[in-house]
Design a protein around this motif. Sequence first.
Motif, mmCIF file in Angstrom:
data_model
loop_
_atom_site.group_PDB
_atom_site.id
_atom_site.type_symbol
_atom_site.label_atom_id
_atom_site.label_comp_id
_atom_site.label_asym_id
_atom_site.label_seq_id
_atom_site.Cartn_x
_atom_site.Cartn_y
_atom_site.Cartn_z
ATOM 1 N N ARG A 3 -8.889 -12.357 -3.764
ATOM 2 C CA ARG A 3 -10.032 -12.649 -2.901
ATOM 3 C C ARG A 3 -10.167 -11.582 -1.804
ATOM 4 N NH1 ARG A 3 -11.003 -18.279 0.511
ATOM 5 N NH2 ARG A 3 -13.180 -17.873 1.073
ATOM 6 N N HIS A 4 -11.377 -11.096 -1.623
ATOM 7 C CA HIS A 4 -11.727 -10.097 -0.609
ATOM 8 C C HIS A 4 -11.030 -8.748 -0.820
ATOM 9 C CE1 HIS A 4 -13.672 -13.387 1.347
ATOM 10 N NE2 HIS A 4 -12.549 -13.955 1.772
ATOM 11 N N ALA A 5 -10.418 -8.554 -1.989
ATOM 12 C CA ALA A 5 -9.681 -7.307 -2.222
ATOM 13 C C ALA A 5 -10.552 -6.221 -2.835
ATOM 14 C CB ALA A 5 -8.477 -7.570 -3.128
ATOM 15 N N MET A 6 -11.655 -6.613 -3.474
ATOM 16 C CA MET A 6 -12.468 -5.657 -4.226
ATOM 17 C C MET A 6 -13.671 -5.199 -3.422
ATOM 18 S SD MET A 6 -12.525 -3.940 -6.926
ATOM 19 C CE MET A 6 -13.693 -2.854 -7.755
ATOM 20 N N SER A 7 -14.099 -3.969 -3.693
ATOM 21 C CA SER A 7 -15.315 -3.415 -3.094
ATOM 22 C C SER A 7 -16.071 -2.641 -4.165
ATOM 23 C CB SER A 7 -14.965 -2.484 -1.926
ATOM 24 O OG SER A 7 -16.126 -1.822 -1.457
ATOM 25 N N HIS A 8 -17.372 -2.508 -3.983
ATOM 26 C CA HIS A 8 -18.163 -1.765 -4.975
ATOM 27 C C HIS A 8 -18.088 -0.259 -4.753
ATOM 28 C CE1 HIS A 8 -20.861 -1.646 -1.521
ATOM 29 N NE2 HIS A 8 -21.491 -0.662 -2.121
ATOM 30 N N ALA A 9 -17.579 0.171 -3.606
ATOM 31 C CA ALA A 9 -17.487 1.604 -3.309
ATOM 32 C C ALA A 9 -16.213 1.870 -2.508
ATOM 33 C CB ALA A 9 -18.721 2.074 -2.533
ATOM 34 N N TRP A 10 -15.461 2.879 -2.948
ATOM 35 C CA TRP A 10 -14.196 3.237 -2.301
ATOM 36 C C TRP A 10 -14.226 4.718 -1.951
ATOM 37 C CZ3 TRP A 10 -9.813 -0.219 -2.116
ATOM 38 C CH2 TRP A 10 -10.021 -1.462 -2.750
ATOM 39 N N GLN B 32 3.159 3.571 -2.165
ATOM 40 C CA GLN B 32 3.340 2.147 -2.448
ATOM 41 C C GLN B 32 2.281 1.279 -1.768
ATOM 42 O OE1 GLN B 32 5.849 4.278 -2.180
ATOM 43 N NE2 GLN B 32 6.592 3.962 -4.261
ATOM 44 N N GLY B 33 1.950 1.580 -0.512
ATOM 45 C CA GLY B 33 0.951 0.778 0.203
ATOM 46 C C GLY B 33 -0.420 0.852 -0.436
ATOM 47 N N PRO B 34 -0.991 2.060 -0.614
ATOM 48 C CA PRO B 34 -2.294 2.173 -1.268
ATOM 49 C C PRO B 34 -2.311 1.597 -2.683
ATOM 50 C CG PRO B 34 -1.774 4.202 -0.108
ATOM 51 C CD PRO B 34 -0.550 3.347 -0.041
ATOM 52 N N VAL B 35 -1.235 1.805 -3.436
ATOM 53 C CA VAL B 35 -1.186 1.259 -4.789
ATOM 54 C C VAL B 35 -1.240 -0.269 -4.743
ATOM 55 C CG1 VAL B 35 0.328 0.915 -6.797
ATOM 56 C CG2 VAL B 35 -0.069 3.219 -5.898
ATOM 57 N N GLY B 36 -0.569 -0.858 -3.779
ATOM 58 C CA GLY B 36 -0.624 -2.309 -3.643
ATOM 59 C C GLY B 36 -2.036 -2.807 -3.394
ATOM 60 N N VAL B 37 -2.793 -2.073 -2.561
ATOM 61 C CA VAL B 37 -4.182 -2.441 -2.286
ATOM 62 C C VAL B 37 -5.010 -2.383 -3.568
ATOM 63 C CG1 VAL B 37 -6.292 -1.731 -1.074
ATOM 64 C CG2 VAL B 37 -4.092 -1.699 0.125
ATOM 65 N N LEU B 38 -4.855 -1.309 -4.334
ATOM 66 C CA LEU B 38 -5.643 -1.140 -5.556
ATOM 67 C C LEU B 38 -5.251 -2.158 -6.622
ATOM 68 C CD1 LEU B 38 -5.702 2.764 -5.813
ATOM 69 C CD2 LEU B 38 -7.494 1.257 -4.948
ATOM 70 N N ARG B 39 -3.979 -2.459 -6.712
ATOM 71 C CA ARG B 39 -3.541 -3.439 -7.715
ATOM 72 C C ARG B 39 -4.083 -4.830 -7.396
ATOM 73 N NH1 ARG B 39 2.760 -2.853 -8.888
ATOM 74 N NH2 ARG B 39 2.183 -4.112 -10.706
ATOM 75 N N ARG C 275 -20.299 3.072 4.123
ATOM 76 C CA ARG C 275 -20.578 2.060 3.113
ATOM 77 C C ARG C 275 -19.462 1.954 2.070
ATOM 78 N NH1 ARG C 275 -24.907 3.930 5.453
ATOM 79 N NH2 ARG C 275 -26.782 2.633 5.682
ATOM 80 N N CYS C 276 -18.354 2.649 2.316
ATOM 81 C CA CYS C 276 -17.219 2.633 1.389
ATOM 82 C C CYS C 276 -15.991 2.008 2.047
ATOM 83 C CB CYS C 276 -16.859 4.058 0.952
ATOM 84 S SG CYS C 276 -18.150 4.930 0.042
ATOM 85 N N ARG C 277 -15.160 1.429 1.231
ATOM 86 C CA ARG C 277 -13.864 0.971 1.731
ATOM 87 C C ARG C 277 -12.909 2.155 1.723
ATOM 88 N NH1 ARG C 277 -10.123 -4.166 -0.204
ATOM 89 N NH2 ARG C 277 -8.375 -3.699 1.189
ATOM 90 N N LEU C 278 -12.259 2.395 2.841
ATOM 91 C CA LEU C 278 -11.403 3.570 2.997
ATOM 92 C C LEU C 278 -9.990 3.269 2.506
ATOM 93 C CD1 LEU C 278 -11.194 6.476 4.134
ATOM 94 C CD2 LEU C 278 -10.469 5.448 6.304
ATOM 95 N N LEU C 279 -9.458 4.183 1.696
ATOM 96 C CA LEU C 279 -8.079 4.098 1.223
ATOM 97 C C LEU C 279 -7.415 5.440 1.519
ATOM 98 C CD1 LEU C 279 -6.151 2.159 -0.508
ATOM 99 C CD2 LEU C 279 -6.621 3.765 -2.369
ATOM 100 N N THR C 280 -6.381 5.437 2.337
ATOM 101 C CA THR C 280 -5.755 6.677 2.790
ATOM 102 C C THR C 280 -4.396 6.868 2.142
ATOM 103 O OG1 THR C 280 -6.877 6.468 4.931
ATOM 104 C CG2 THR C 280 -5.009 7.976 4.820
#
Length: 399
Positions: free
Chosen positions: A34-41, A20-27, A166-171
């Motif tokens: 604002r500030h939620a998107m990155s060009h590399a994950w 649920q947490g990671p999915v919330g970040v991606l959604r 250089r990537c945004r980390l999603l665990t």
Amino acid sequence: MSTTTTELPPGVWADLVGQQGPVGVLRRAAAGHRHAMSHAWLVVGPPGSGRSTAARAFAAALQCPRQGCGQCSECRTSLSGAHPDVTLVRTEMLSIGVDEVRELVRRAAMSPTLGRRQVLVVEDADRLTERGADALLKSIEEPAPKTVWLLCAPTADDVVPTIRSRCRLLTLATPRPADVAALLHRRDGVEESLAAEVARAAQGHIGRARVLARDESARERRREVLRIPGRLTDLGACLTAAAALVESCAAEAGAATAEVDARERAALEEALGFGARGARPKQAASALRDLEEQQRARAKRFQRDALDRALTELTTWYRDVLALQTCQAREVAPELEGRPGPELVNEELRPELAATARRGTPEATLRRIDALLACREALEGNVAPLLAVEAMMIALVRG
């Protein structure tokens, strides 16, 4: 085991159980917060947690006008790999080389043709060679305006520092067995008791649970591995068990690769003009040799994966034994009379596990678990499989 499951998110996110947490970040990122998107994950998580599923779902949401409804053509084609602006890369080899990465970099520089972004999903970023990582670095450092990289790996440390920094980390986390069982029942129609059993056996690995649920031969291979501890009575039994396990894993790998090997060879021979008035081009021998080397590398990886699964199953056996011994050591066993004991991965084998627990000590069981870990490390270091497994079997019988 509790049967309570967490509510599943809708659309393309529905198969990401327990996230649920990671999915919330991606959604939020797909919705343009604002500030939620990155060009590399960089999407990391234990095996079976759904790294590639999360990356594919995010790719679909980035193309979908409703941020991942799961019904539109953008979602369906993105998830299947048919969308022209979503590139899915998954290797069956031991590594991803520089030539393949250069082709990805070329695609990353292109503007989207139909979708809103150019999305590249690398499911095995931990398999990038050093030269491949170097080729990827510049594209991530200086991305095209509408390009998004989604890299997947077991841990952040499996990716070279220059890339991961250089990537945004999603665990992602390991899903609960109850959530995996609910997914199998809902999505694949697996009977509830079988879904619960295989989810527990797979320890939250969704892909492994699905294989066990759908393939009786996979369940039988697992049962055969779990019979090994009871057969280790002397040195001869250890060597016999080691040879049988390695041979079984090699056969499993051969069966998994035989069809694709034959298809690849037929396609190459057709491309080289074999059968055209008996022609045999001069470059044929070299091309066939290269193909055979690639196929051997793939078979080696499949055998290593099969052995790793077997080691995981054996670890669950000794983990259960240790759980029972720990319970006994704390002298709480009498209090458990009439109540359920410690939760076991192999619940259906509780009587055999309890008998093994009574014959040994927690210290000896921990040494056996260490032997399994040492075998895995030896295989990763390219020690011959039979030698590594023989040493492990001998350590298991000595305790």
